[in-house]
Design an enzyme around this catalytic site. Structure first.
Site, PDB file in Angstrom:
ATOM      1  N   SER A 127     -21.014 -11.789  35.436  1.00 22.10           N
ATOM      2  CA  SER A 127     -21.084 -10.856  34.475  1.00 22.10           C
ATOM      3  C   SER A 127     -20.082 -10.350  33.975  1.00 22.10           C
ATOM      4  CB  SER A 127     -22.071  -9.663  34.977  1.00 22.10           C
ATOM      5  OG  SER A 127     -21.839  -8.468  34.232  1.00 22.10           O
ATOM      6  N   THR A 129     -19.285  -7.497  33.404  1.00 23.37           N
ATOM      7  CA  THR A 129     -19.086  -6.252  34.095  1.00 23.37           C
ATOM      8  C   THR A 129     -17.816  -6.427  34.948  1.00 23.37           C
ATOM      9  OG1 THR A 129     -20.368  -4.526  35.299  1.00 23.37           O
ATOM     10  CG2 THR A 129     -20.598  -6.646  36.399  1.00 23.37           C
ATOM     11  N   TYR A 152     -24.004  -2.797  41.829  1.00 21.20           N
ATOM     12  CA  TYR A 152     -24.364  -4.100  41.093  1.00 21.20           C
ATOM     13  C   TYR A 152     -23.303  -4.972  40.774  1.00 21.20           C
ATOM     14  CZ  TYR A 152     -25.250  -7.159  37.018  1.00 21.20           C
ATOM     15  OH  TYR A 152     -25.192  -8.140  36.198  1.00 21.20           O
ATOM     16  N   LYS A 156     -21.342  -8.489  42.141  1.00 18.94           N
ATOM     17  CA  LYS A 156     -20.971  -9.600  41.325  1.00 18.94           C
ATOM     18  C   LYS A 156     -19.260 -10.114  41.669  1.00 18.94           C
ATOM     19  CE  LYS A 156     -24.672 -10.557  39.145  1.00 18.94           C
ATOM     20  NZ  LYS A 156     -25.479 -11.567  39.356  1.00 18.94           N
ATOM     21  N   ASP A 301     -21.691   3.622  31.120  1.00 19.44           N
ATOM     22  CA  ASP A 301     -21.515   2.737  30.101  1.00 19.44           C
ATOM     23  C   ASP A 301     -19.914   2.502  29.590  1.00 19.44           C
ATOM     24  OD1 ASP A 301     -24.128   1.718  29.330  1.00 19.44           O
ATOM     25  OD2 ASP A 301     -24.419   3.409  27.926  1.00 19.44           O
TER      26      ASP A 301
END
Ligand code: UD1
Length: 344
Positions: A127, A129, A152, A156, A301
């Site tokens: 991702s 991210t 999360y 990754k 965010d």
């Protein structure tokens, strides 16, 4: 006959679209999924589109015995695409052990089986991210990785490191790490799409459910960011475009050409689109209004992130080229299909 591919999490959102593309490219598929965030009806959708019902095993990839049985029952698996993972950022902060156990044990079980079973390639769902809040946009694959802001995201990053270490140790297989930006939309047939459990956390399902009247109003999380309209910017990529990259990645690793044992690709469009622009695109392309209000920022965010997809474009010969308005129409057609089916 092309070799068999194992798709973990193959009844999920991106998984199901990838199974369709694999089958249409001639690969026999076996899916393993624990149905924790999907359901069996997805198999009907895949069959309607492709005319082929993929083999399906309901089991959890953290269960090594189940994996051993699967490899015995379905011989000749040459590639694995690993979608099986938990993916809700907020939930991962509340339940870190669940996230680490599920996402990392799944990966390690698969890597262990690959060594034993002569599987030639692993595609891993990573991702954007991993870039955190990047200093510059668009991001390339060489943009520095930032400290993860959620368990999360950390799974990754750690997964990418585990795969890299295993390949460097001389494992007899290859891996391609695909860093997805924001996958949205649904198959143009509206037979499969995204179906989140409960209240959607992601933007597009929230938009379509609000447009359908299931949710009263969409909350736009912040309009005071340092962006032209103040809302966050993302790289929204059509899920079918995204799925096609997996087929190319599998063919690349299973083919005879020399390629590096491990490769990383950004999968995005290269266009940054703001949350407000996305809402506009939805309303313009479907003619359906989405009531929304601006609320405070959502904690955690990222302000803005979009891809430089040059490497995937040039090396894989892949490009995300579905226009955003078409993608939004596909998301709406899927939401309408769910209503016809009495699901939502
Ligand atoms: C994040 C991660 C992504 C991960 C995904 C899993 C980043 C950059 N991205 O996506 O890697 O796979 O979570 O869920 O870390 N929004 C609203 N109202 C809503 C929902 C969302 O305004 O009701 C806004 C968000 O504030 C954000 C944008 O829409 O600016 C996209 O949000 P979302 O769809 O949740 O995806 P990301 O947070 O970008």
């Amino acid at each position: 006959m092309k070799p068999r591919i194992l798709v973990t999490g193959g009844t999920g959102y991106i998984g199901s679209h990838t199974v369709v593309e694999l089958q249409q490219a001639g690969y026999p598929v076996v899916i393993i999924d624990n149905l924790s965030n999907s359901n069996r009806a997805v198999l009907d959708g895949i069959e309607k589109i492709t005319g082929i019902r993929p083999d399906f095993v309901e089991a959890d990839c953290t269960d090594i015995e189940a994996l051993k049985k699967l490899f015995a029952d379905y011989p000749g698996i040459k590639g694995i695409i690993n979608f099986a993972a938990s993916k809700a950022v907020g939930e991962s902060i509340e339940k870190p052990i669940l996230y680490y156990r599920n996402n990392l044990n799944t990966l390690m079980n698969l890597l262990e089986m690959m060594g034993k079973e002569e599987v030639k390639g692993l595609v891993f769902s990573s991702s954007c991210t991993v870039y955190g809040e990047p200093d510059h946009n668009p991001v390339t694959e060489d943009t520095p990785i930032k400290a993860a802001t959620s368990p999360y995201g950390n799974t990754k990053q750690i997964s990418e490191e585990i795969i890299t270490d295993v390949i460097r140790s001389g494992a007899p297989f290859k891996s391609i790490l695909l860093r997805y930006f924001n996958p949205v939309g649904a198959h143009p047939s509206a037979e499969i799409g995204e179906l989140p459990n409960g209240v959607p956390q992601n933007l597009v399902p929230y938009i379509t459910q609000t447009a359908m009247g299931i949710r009263k109003e969409l909350s736009v999380f912040g309009n005071d960011y340092n962006t032209p309209d103040g809302s966050c910017i993302r790289d929204f990529i059509n899920v079918v475009d995204l799925a096609k990259a997996h087929v190319i990645a599998i063919a690349r690793m299973l083919g005879d050409t020399e390629t590096p044992a491990i490769e990383i690709f950004n999968l995005g469009t290269g266009n940054g689109v703001s949350v407000l622009e996305l809402i506009d695109s939805f309303q313009r392309s479907t003619g359906v209004k989405v009531p929304y209000k601006i609320v405070g920022r959502r904690s955690g965010d990222i302000e803005k992130v979009w891809a430089n997809p040059d490497r995937a474009n040039n090396v894989l010969g892949w490009k995300a080229d579905t226009p955003l308005d078409d993608t939004m129409r596909s998301a709406w057609a899927w939401q309408c299909r769910l209503r016809e089916r009495g699901v939502m």
